[in-house]
Design a protein around this motif. Sequence first.
Motif, PDB file in Angstrom:
ATOM      1  N   ALA A 105       0.832  -1.206   0.000  1.00 38.34           N
ATOM      2  CA  ALA A 105       0.000   0.000   0.000  1.00 38.34           C
ATOM      3  C   ALA A 105       0.864   1.253   0.000  1.00 38.34           C
ATOM      4  O   ALA A 105       0.565   2.227  -0.700  1.00 38.34           O
ATOM      5  CB  ALA A 105      -0.940  -0.010   1.204  1.00 38.34           C
ATOM      6  N   ALA A 106       1.958   1.238   0.768  1.00 38.36           N
ATOM      7  CA  ALA A 106       2.871   2.390   0.791  1.00 38.36           C
ATOM      8  C   ALA A 106       3.451   2.636  -0.596  1.00 38.36           C
ATOM      9  O   ALA A 106       3.532   3.777  -1.051  1.00 38.36           O
ATOM     10  CB  ALA A 106       3.989   2.159   1.812  1.00 38.36           C
ATOM     11  N   GLY A 107       3.845   1.569  -1.270  1.00 37.64           N
ATOM     12  CA  GLY A 107       4.357   1.704  -2.636  1.00 37.64           C
ATOM     13  C   GLY A 107       3.302   2.272  -3.575  1.00 37.64           C
ATOM     14  O   GLY A 107       3.587   3.153  -4.388  1.00 37.64           O
ATOM     15  N   ASP A 108       2.062   1.775  -3.440  1.00 34.44           N
ATOM     16  CA  ASP A 108       0.964   2.270  -4.282  1.00 34.44           C
ATOM     17  C   ASP A 108       0.699   3.755  -4.051  1.00 34.44           C
ATOM     18  O   ASP A 108       0.270   4.460  -4.966  1.00 34.44           O
ATOM     19  CB  ASP A 108      -0.320   1.485  -4.006  1.00 34.44           C
ATOM     20  N   LEU A 109       0.952   4.220  -2.827  1.00 34.04           N
ATOM     21  CA  LEU A 109       0.736   5.636  -2.498  1.00 34.04           C
ATOM     22  C   LEU A 109       1.951   6.510  -2.811  1.00 34.04           C
ATOM     23  O   LEU A 109       1.933   7.712  -2.568  1.00 34.04           O
ATOM     24  CB  LEU A 109       0.350   5.781  -1.024  1.00 34.04           C
ATOM     25  N   GLY A 110       3.013   5.901  -3.339  1.00 30.75           N
ATOM     26  CA  GLY A 110       4.181   6.662  -3.771  1.00 30.75           C
ATOM     27  C   GLY A 110       5.275   6.834  -2.736  1.00 30.75           C
ATOM     28  O   GLY A 110       6.244   7.562  -2.967  1.00 30.75           O
ATOM     29  N   TYR A 111       5.152   6.182  -1.600  1.00 32.38           N
ATOM     30  CA  TYR A 111       6.206   6.273  -0.589  1.00 32.38           C
ATOM     31  C   TYR A 111       7.388   5.391  -0.979  1.00 32.38           C
ATOM     32  O   TYR A 111       7.223   4.371  -1.637  1.00 32.38           O
ATOM     33  CB  TYR A 111       5.686   5.825   0.782  1.00 32.38           C
ATOM     34  N   THR A 112       8.574   5.773  -0.532  1.00 31.53           N
ATOM     35  CA  THR A 112       9.768   4.969  -0.798  1.00 31.53           C
ATOM     36  C   THR A 112      10.365   4.368   0.475  1.00 31.53           C
ATOM     37  O   THR A 112      11.222   3.504   0.402  1.00 31.53           O
ATOM     38  CB  THR A 112      10.854   5.806  -1.505  1.00 31.53           C
ATOM     39  N   ARG A 113       9.914   4.848   1.653  1.00 32.64           N
ATOM     40  CA  ARG A 113      10.399   4.324   2.933  1.00 32.64           C
ATOM     41  C   ARG A 113       9.222   4.100   3.873  1.00 32.64           C
ATOM     42  O   ARG A 113       8.189   4.753   3.746  1.00 32.64           O
ATOM     43  CB  ARG A 113      11.385   5.283   3.595  1.00 32.64           C
ATOM     44  N   ILE A 114       9.449   3.204   4.837  1.00 32.41           N
ATOM     45  CA  ILE A 114       8.474   2.960   5.899  1.00 32.41           C
ATOM     46  C   ILE A 114       9.191   3.121   7.232  1.00 32.41           C
ATOM     47  O   ILE A 114      10.297   2.619   7.421  1.00 32.41           O
ATOM     48  CB  ILE A 114       7.876   1.542   5.795  1.00 32.41           C
ATOM     49  N   PHE A 115       8.538   3.800   8.151  1.00 32.60           N
ATOM     50  CA  PHE A 115       9.064   4.082   9.477  1.00 32.60           C
ATOM     51  C   PHE A 115       8.046   3.603  10.507  1.00 32.60           C
ATOM     52  O   PHE A 115       6.842   3.632  10.257  1.00 32.60           O
ATOM     53  CB  PHE A 115       9.277   5.596   9.621  1.00 32.60           C
ATOM     54  N   LEU A 116       8.527   3.191  11.679  1.00 36.90           N
ATOM     55  CA  LEU A 116       7.618   2.847  12.771  1.00 36.90           C
ATOM     56  C   LEU A 116       8.346   2.913  14.090  1.00 36.90           C
ATOM     57  O   LEU A 116       9.576   2.877  14.140  1.00 36.90           O
ATOM     58  CB  LEU A 116       6.995   1.464  12.576  1.00 36.90           C
ATOM     59  N   THR A 117       7.580   3.025  15.152  1.00 33.38           N
ATOM     60  CA  THR A 117       8.129   2.941  16.500  1.00 33.38           C
ATOM     61  C   THR A 117       7.303   1.929  17.281  1.00 33.38           C
ATOM     62  O   THR A 117       6.129   1.697  16.977  1.00 33.38           O
ATOM     63  CB  THR A 117       8.090   4.295  17.244  1.00 33.38           C
ATOM     64  N   THR A 118       7.925   1.344  18.273  1.00 31.60           N
ATOM     65  CA  THR A 118       7.228   0.465  19.202  1.00 31.60           C
ATOM     66  C   THR A 118       7.900   0.605  20.559  1.00 31.60           C
ATOM     67  O   THR A 118       9.067   0.984  20.645  1.00 31.60           O
ATOM     68  CB  THR A 118       7.212  -1.000  18.709  1.00 31.60           C
ATOM     69  N   GLY A 119       7.143   0.319  21.586  1.00 36.18           N
ATOM     70  CA  GLY A 119       7.667   0.489  22.933  1.00 36.18           C
ATOM     71  C   GLY A 119       8.468  -0.706  23.424  1.00 36.18           C
ATOM     72  O   GLY A 119       8.365  -1.816  22.899  1.00 36.18           O
ATOM     73  N   SER A 120       9.252  -0.456  24.442  1.00 33.66           N
ATOM     74  CA  SER A 120      10.113  -1.494  25.006  1.00 33.66           C
ATOM     75  C   SER A 120       9.326  -2.603  25.694  1.00 33.66           C
ATOM     76  O   SER A 120       9.877  -3.672  25.958  1.00 33.66           O
ATOM     77  CB  SER A 120      11.097  -0.868  25.995  1.00 33.66           C
ATOM     78  N   ARG A 121       8.058  -2.387  25.953  1.00 37.79           N
ATOM     79  CA  ARG A 121       7.230  -3.422  26.572  1.00 37.79           C
ATOM     80  C   ARG A 121       6.491  -4.271  25.539  1.00 37.79           C
ATOM     81  O   ARG A 121       5.519  -4.946  25.869  1.00 37.79           O
ATOM     82  CB  ARG A 121       6.251  -2.785  27.553  1.00 37.79           C
ATOM     83  N   ALA A 125       6.865  -7.396  19.166  1.00 36.81           N
ATOM     84  CA  ALA A 125       6.809  -6.458  18.046  1.00 36.81           C
ATOM     85  C   ALA A 125       8.214  -6.123  17.559  1.00 36.81           C
ATOM     86  O   ALA A 125       8.466  -6.086  16.353  1.00 36.81           O
ATOM     87  CB  ALA A 125       6.066  -5.191  18.454  1.00 36.81           C
ATOM     88  N   VAL A 126       9.130  -5.902  18.494  1.00 39.28           N
ATOM     89  CA  VAL A 126      10.523  -5.627  18.117  1.00 39.28           C
ATOM     90  C   VAL A 126      11.061  -6.784  17.281  1.00 39.28           C
ATOM     91  O   VAL A 126      11.672  -6.585  16.225  1.00 39.28           O
ATOM     92  CB  VAL A 126      11.395  -5.387  19.369  1.00 39.28           C
ATOM     93  N   ALA A 127      10.825  -8.022  17.726  1.00 35.82           N
ATOM     94  CA  ALA A 127      11.299  -9.200  16.995  1.00 35.82           C
ATOM     95  C   ALA A 127      10.655  -9.288  15.615  1.00 35.82           C
ATOM     96  O   ALA A 127      11.330  -9.595  14.622  1.00 35.82           O
ATOM     97  CB  ALA A 127      11.013 -10.468  17.799  1.00 35.82           C
ATOM     98  N   LEU A 128       9.361  -9.010  15.519  1.00 35.57           N
ATOM     99  CA  LEU A 128       8.658  -9.038  14.235  1.00 35.57           C
ATOM    100  C   LEU A 128       9.273  -8.042  13.263  1.00 35.57           C
ATOM    101  O   LEU A 128       9.560  -8.388  12.111  1.00 35.57           O
ATOM    102  CB  LEU A 128       7.172  -8.710  14.438  1.00 35.57           C
ATOM    103  N   TYR A 129       9.494  -6.809  13.701  1.00 40.27           N
ATOM    104  CA  TYR A 129      10.006  -5.785  12.795  1.00 40.27           C
ATOM    105  C   TYR A 129      11.417  -6.107  12.335  1.00 40.27           C
ATOM    106  O   TYR A 129      11.746  -5.946  11.161  1.00 40.27           O
ATOM    107  CB  TYR A 129       9.907  -4.402  13.430  1.00 40.27           C
ATOM    108  N   ARG A 130      12.247  -6.584  13.255  1.00 40.50           N
ATOM    109  CA  ARG A 130      13.602  -6.968  12.852  1.00 40.50           C
ATOM    110  C   ARG A 130      13.569  -8.113  11.858  1.00 40.50           C
ATOM    111  O   ARG A 130      14.304  -8.111  10.870  1.00 40.50           O
ATOM    112  CB  ARG A 130      14.424  -7.347  14.082  1.00 40.50           C
ATOM    113  N   ALA A 131      12.727  -9.105  12.094  1.00 34.51           N
ATOM    114  CA  ALA A 131      12.623 -10.253  11.181  1.00 34.51           C
ATOM    115  C   ALA A 131      12.013  -9.864   9.839  1.00 34.51           C
ATOM    116  O   ALA A 131      12.189 -10.584   8.856  1.00 34.51           O
ATOM    117  CB  ALA A 131      11.790 -11.359  11.835  1.00 34.51           C
TER     118      ALA A 131
END
Length: 167
Positions: A105-121, A125-131
């Motif tokens: 969807a980001a590509g379809d909307l013309g974005y070239t990067r994706i950013f996100l944050t998640t908390g230490s608790r 989620a941290v493992a999912l994003y890294r993987a």
Amino acid sequence: MTNALTVRHLDIASAEVSEVLDILDAEYRTRYREFYKDDITAYPVTDFTSPDGAFIGILEGDLLVAAGAIRRYDSTTAEVKRMWTRDTHRRRGLAQQVLRELDAAAGDLGYTRIFLTTGSRQPEAVALYRASGFEGGERRIPEFDLPVFAFEKPVGRTALIGHPSHS
């Protein structure tokens, strides 16, 4: 018998999405207690609609079982928000599928990067994003009182869990 899974773009203001956002808000309140900042209502719903955003859901029959959204972060970057999987459907790869759909969807909307944050608790989620091919790590962000993990990646480079990351 399990119903087939379907992926749909959903209206973030719909009743089915509202229920999910309430569940997500309750989970954040439980995990972050005294540090909780109301992220759910922090952004207008229009941030998650075209032309700058999208809300993706995975449904099993009529039941929304996983979801996520993107919104404009800057002119070239989409920010992932509202990542959620129903507790009865976790550990089935649905969050990974939501990330792949958000990437598309980001590509379809013309974005070239994706950013996100998640908390230490939220170590899962941290493992999912890294993987999933996101790079980054722990940061202190002034408006938060605990560590936050910030990740980003180019659009079109979402890895598959269990497979080598694309580089």
